[in-house]
Design an enzyme around this catalytic site. Structure first.
Site, PDB file in Angstrom:
ATOM      1  N   CYS A  46       0.869  -1.298  -0.012  1.00 50.00           N
ATOM      2  CA  CYS A  46       0.130  -0.028   0.043  1.00 50.00           C
ATOM      3  C   CYS A  46       0.753   1.356   0.164  1.00 50.00           C
ATOM      4  O   CYS A  46       2.151   1.088  -0.410  1.00 50.00           O
ATOM      5  CB  CYS A  46      -0.954  -0.122   1.097  1.00 50.00           C
ATOM      6  SG  CYS A  46      -2.239   1.099   0.974  1.00 50.00           S
ATOM      7  N   ASP A  82      -3.209   1.586  10.219  1.00 43.97           N
ATOM      8  CA  ASP A  82      -4.544   2.034  10.144  1.00 43.97           C
ATOM      9  C   ASP A  82      -4.879   2.352  11.644  1.00 43.97           C
ATOM     10  O   ASP A  82      -5.442   3.323  11.993  1.00 43.97           O
ATOM     11  CB  ASP A  82      -5.611   1.878   9.357  1.00 43.97           C
ATOM     12  CG  ASP A  82      -5.088   2.038   7.859  1.00 43.97           C
ATOM     13  OD1 ASP A  82      -4.455   1.189   7.277  1.00 43.97           O
ATOM     14  OD2 ASP A  82      -5.480   2.884   7.214  1.00 43.97           O
TER      15      ASP A  82
END
Ligand code: RI2
Length: 323
Positions: free
Chosen positions: A136, A205
């Site tokens: 990512c 996250d």
């Protein structure tokens, strides 16, 4: 009490977070803090709230709820709202406005400093000549590579494309700007290339009290493969990624995104009657992660709870809640 006004800057930021024009946990947090500052300025200037401290407070809480509802998984977003709204204080609208704007500025400054500090810690785990694998696009993970390059280490990278939204492309571009040679691969080639990699570096996250790392879908499979191949894997995560609600047993909600990110409607129709699922994140159990790197140093995932208690106490408040 007067109806609170909502500045369109908040709506705009909320929309950009929901559609992922603004994305990445740290970037979302700073955009949310800045949107609250915008709202404070707007509310201090609006007829309905300019002379009514309670209406001003209500308008900031409303803005907080609008921002909170955009995406559920990255805890940096509610942590940013908490930081700013808990510091909203004063008897007059002007004092309230100043407290919000100052808190927002302080939050954004801290975020930048924390990323720089954790970059130094993460860089110490990397050696001259290392190849890293990324997943990512994480600004915290990239800060580690950047600091290593600034220390004079020669680093190269294998970058996973990261379906469905291909944030690996952003990572590849950022690494090239640092002068890091990049090899882009599809996600399913990761295990094959792990043999050529010295370190896997990912972001987060949210981090749960049990040391579980919630990051972009595919992280947990990568971590299991890295362990099997004997390649160390670290999560680079500022402490705003620590999820205080998990201290009291709550789990982290995994965002499910639109199936159109996975397959176009026409293709889907041509395939026939199928179900499509698009979870944006997964949970890597602590036993598959070697270290969590923060601005306070590196931690084995199982001990992150101590830092979490120190920073957040025993739980989390919701200062955006309706009163
Ligand atoms: P930084 C991203 O989520 C990725 O999962 C990335 O690892 C994480 O945020 C952290 O990013 P998304 O917003 O805070 O792309 O390190 O769904 O920049």
């Amino acid at each position: 009490m007067t109806e609170p006004t909502r500045h369109s800057a908040v709506e705009e930021t909320a929309e950009e977070i929901a559609t992922m024009e603004i994305r990445g946990a740290a970037t979302i947090a700073s955009a949310a803090a800045e949107a609250l500052a915008d709202q404070a300025e707007a509310a201090a200037a609006a007829d309905a709230t300019a002379s009514d401290p309670e209406a001003f407070r209500a308008s900031l809480r409303t803005a907080g709820r609008t921002l909170r509802e955009t995406r559920p998984t990255a805890v940096s977003l509610p942590n940013a709202l908490r930081y700013v709204l808990q510091r909203m204080e004063g008897e007059t609208v002007d004092a309230l406005r100043r407290s919000v704007v100052d808190a927002s500025d302080a939050f954004v400054r801290q975020l930048d400093r924390a990323q720089e500090d954790l970059g130094e810690v993460g860089a110490n785990r990397l050696a001259d000549g290392d190849t890293v694998m990324t997943h990512c696009h994480s600004t915290d993970a990239l800060a580690c590579v950047e600091a290593a390059v600034e220390q004079g280490k020669s680093i190269s990278a294998v970058v996973k494309e990261t379906r469905p939204r291909q944030q690996g492309h952003i990572t590849a571009e950022a690494l090239r700007e640092m002068g890091v040679p990049v090899t882009l691969i599809v996600d399913s080639a990761a295990r094959r290339y792990l043999d050529e990699v010295d370190h896997v570096v990912v972001g987060a996250d949210s981090i749960a009290a049990d040391g579980g790392v919630i990051n972009k879908i595919g992280t947990s499979g990568l971590a299991v493969n890295a362990r099997e191949r004997g390649v160390p894997i670290m999560t680079a995560a500022q402490t705003i990624k620590l999820h205080p609600e998990t201290l009291t047993g709550h789990t982290v909600e995994i965002e499910m995104r639109s199936e159109e990110e996975v397959v176009e409607p026409g293709t889907r129709e041509a395939i026939g009657e199928i179900a499509v699922e698009n979870p944006a994140f997964d949970v890597t159990p602590p036993r598959y992660m070697d270290a969590i790197v923060t601005e306070h140093g590196q931690f084995p995932p199982e001990s992150i709870v101590a830092l979490m208690r120190e920073l957040f106490g025993e739980g989390a408040t919701e200062p955006w809640a309706e009163q």
